[in-house]
Design an enzyme around this catalytic site. Sequence first.
Site, PDB file in Angstrom:
ATOM      1  N   THR A 160       0.822  -1.204   0.000  1.00 26.77           N
ATOM      2  CA  THR A 160       0.000   0.000   0.000  1.00 26.77           C
ATOM      3  C   THR A 160       0.861   1.261   0.000  1.00 26.77           C
ATOM      4  O   THR A 160       0.461   2.290  -0.555  1.00 26.77           O
ATOM      5  CB  THR A 160      -0.949   0.013   1.215  1.00 26.77           C
ATOM      6  OG1 THR A 160      -0.201  -0.246   2.407  1.00 26.77           O
ATOM      7  CG2 THR A 160      -2.029  -1.034   1.065  1.00 26.77           C
ATOM      8  N   THR A 161       2.056   1.205   0.593  1.00 27.49           N
ATOM      9  CA  THR A 161       2.954   2.360   0.601  1.00 27.49           C
ATOM     10  C   THR A 161       3.392   2.729  -0.809  1.00 27.49           C
ATOM     11  O   THR A 161       3.776   3.873  -1.074  1.00 27.49           O
ATOM     12  CB  THR A 161       4.181   2.065   1.486  1.00 27.49           C
ATOM     13  OG1 THR A 161       3.728   1.788   2.814  1.00 27.49           O
ATOM     14  CG2 THR A 161       5.141   3.232   1.546  1.00 27.49           C
TER      15      THR A 161
ATOM     16  N   TYR B   5     -12.962  -2.667   2.678  1.00 28.14           N
ATOM     17  CA  TYR B   5     -14.275  -2.080   2.390  1.00 28.14           C
ATOM     18  C   TYR B   5     -15.427  -3.056   2.621  1.00 28.14           C
ATOM     19  O   TYR B   5     -16.421  -2.705   3.265  1.00 28.14           O
ATOM     20  CB  TYR B   5     -14.350  -1.522   0.963  1.00 28.14           C
ATOM     21  CG  TYR B   5     -15.623  -0.739   0.722  1.00 28.14           C
ATOM     22  CD1 TYR B   5     -15.758   0.556   1.198  1.00 28.14           C
ATOM     23  CD2 TYR B   5     -16.714  -1.308   0.055  1.00 28.14           C
ATOM     24  CE1 TYR B   5     -16.939   1.263   1.017  1.00 28.14           C
ATOM     25  CE2 TYR B   5     -17.892  -0.620  -0.132  1.00 28.14           C
ATOM     26  CZ  TYR B   5     -18.008   0.674   0.346  1.00 28.14           C
ATOM     27  OH  TYR B   5     -19.170   1.363   0.168  1.00 28.14           O
TER      28      TYR B   5
ATOM     29  N   TYR C 240      -1.612  -9.777   5.844  1.00 29.46           N
ATOM     30  CA  TYR C 240      -1.430  -8.371   6.192  1.00 29.46           C
ATOM     31  C   TYR C 240      -2.706  -7.872   6.861  1.00 29.46           C
ATOM     32  O   TYR C 240      -3.757  -7.779   6.218  1.00 29.46           O
ATOM     33  CB  TYR C 240      -1.109  -7.559   4.938  1.00 29.46           C
ATOM     34  CG  TYR C 240      -0.832  -6.094   5.157  1.00 29.46           C
ATOM     35  CD1 TYR C 240      -0.580  -5.561   6.418  1.00 29.46           C
ATOM     36  CD2 TYR C 240      -0.800  -5.219   4.074  1.00 29.46           C
ATOM     37  CE1 TYR C 240      -0.317  -4.207   6.590  1.00 29.46           C
ATOM     38  CE2 TYR C 240      -0.532  -3.870   4.234  1.00 29.46           C
ATOM     39  CZ  TYR C 240      -0.295  -3.367   5.494  1.00 29.46           C
ATOM     40  OH  TYR C 240      -0.037  -2.034   5.664  1.00 29.46           O
TER      41      TYR C 240
ATOM     42  N   ARG D 282      -6.888   0.698   7.558  1.00 31.15           N
ATOM     43  CA  ARG D 282      -7.108   0.895   6.120  1.00 31.15           C
ATOM     44  C   ARG D 282      -8.216  -0.010   5.569  1.00 31.15           C
ATOM     45  O   ARG D 282      -8.913   0.369   4.634  1.00 31.15           O
ATOM     46  CB  ARG D 282      -5.813   0.632   5.342  1.00 31.15           C
ATOM     47  CG  ARG D 282      -4.775   1.737   5.490  1.00 31.15           C
ATOM     48  CD  ARG D 282      -3.540   1.419   4.669  1.00 31.15           C
ATOM     49  NE  ARG D 282      -2.548   2.468   4.773  1.00 31.15           N
ATOM     50  CZ  ARG D 282      -2.394   3.460   3.897  1.00 31.15           C
ATOM     51  NH1 ARG D 282      -3.194   3.536   2.859  1.00 31.15           N
ATOM     52  NH2 ARG D 282      -1.443   4.371   4.058  1.00 31.15           N
TER      53      ARG D 282
ATOM     54  N   LYS E   9       1.921  -9.698   8.783  1.00 26.19           N
ATOM     55  CA  LYS E   9       2.313  -8.316   9.037  1.00 26.19           C
ATOM     56  C   LYS E   9       1.184  -7.714   9.863  1.00 26.19           C
ATOM     57  O   LYS E   9       0.085  -7.455   9.354  1.00 26.19           O
ATOM     58  CB  LYS E   9       2.518  -7.552   7.734  1.00 26.19           C
ATOM     59  CG  LYS E   9       2.866  -6.082   7.952  1.00 26.19           C
ATOM     60  CD  LYS E   9       2.956  -5.316   6.637  1.00 26.19           C
ATOM     61  CE  LYS E   9       3.220  -3.845   6.888  1.00 26.19           C
ATOM     62  NZ  LYS E   9       3.213  -3.044   5.639  1.00 26.19           N
TER      63      LYS E   9
ATOM     64  N   ILE F  79       7.978  -4.991   8.739  1.00 30.52           N
ATOM     65  CA  ILE F  79       7.921  -4.434   7.381  1.00 30.52           C
ATOM     66  C   ILE F  79       7.661  -2.953   7.588  1.00 30.52           C
ATOM     67  O   ILE F  79       6.578  -2.543   7.983  1.00 30.52           O
ATOM     68  CB  ILE F  79       6.842  -5.105   6.517  1.00 30.52           C
ATOM     69  CG1 ILE F  79       7.221  -6.575   6.278  1.00 30.52           C
ATOM     70  CG2 ILE F  79       6.689  -4.373   5.190  1.00 30.52           C
ATOM     71  CD1 ILE F  79       6.174  -7.379   5.525  1.00 30.52           C
TER      72      ILE F  79
END
Length: 297
Positions: free
Chosen positions: A46-47, A109, A135, A140, A164, A206
């Site tokens: 996502t980064t 979502y 993850y 988010r 993660k 991470i």
Amino acid sequence: MSKFLGTGVALVTPFREDLSVDVEALVDIVNHSINGGVEYLVVLGTTAESATLSKEEKELVKQTIINANAGRVPLVVGVGGNNTAEVVNELKSSDFSAFDAILSVSPYYNKPTQEGIYQHFKAIAEVSPLPIILYNVPGRTGSNVLPKTIIRLANDFKNIIGVKEAAGDIVQAMKLIKDKPKDFLIISGDDMITLPMVLAGGAGVISVIGQGLPKEFSSMVRYALRGNLDDANHIHFQLMDIMEYIFEEGNPAGIKAVFENLGLSTALTRLPLVPATDALKEKINGFPLLVTNKIKG
């Protein structure tokens, strides 16, 4: 999976002034991270602003990192989404020969139940050609993967090798470390609580700041893994301010401002994200370790 002990970094996607992918800057960031001592790289997390990259741009980013890495450290690639069938199809049809593991985010979502999350990752595990790192980032995704679900997946699927954990909840992290199978990796996804997680038995991190200040951050994690609390604490306290700054206006705006400071790339992001404000850049630019680590400019 000892190759994922220590510091991995979730690489940004640098942009030129016209917001095209800056391949040269990406190569510089890869070299900066590896030369600074990180143990592995995470591609298209996502980064990386992967949600705003086209299919062709994602391939460009992957190939650029593969070529720049030149086999020096393991590579993890992000493959996730909220359409299980689409993720499964991507895993079946893509070439992952240059990668060592998949990082797969919990569906966002949709807000599935814990059973829905389990079934999503079950479907992924059954087709993945590579080991999987789950993850969990509820800030988010809108839903938290509970420890019992992660441990259930860890016990049921040997190719799910770690998580993660980015809930920002040290109690939840401790529950995972307490109940995990022996070789399952609990990897911090939150820079600020990496040190206590590692000291409690976590496998590393991470990181976001780890690509900006790789020497310092990866040294902190290695000290913690060896039980050297004094040296680990010393670095952690040195880095606390910058770890707060880079998330003050969202990720990756903050870390991109760090790279601008270091002379490695612009601070530009793609909408709906916006670059760091001048006020935040001023704080980042005054951070002592960035003053001493400046690369160019």
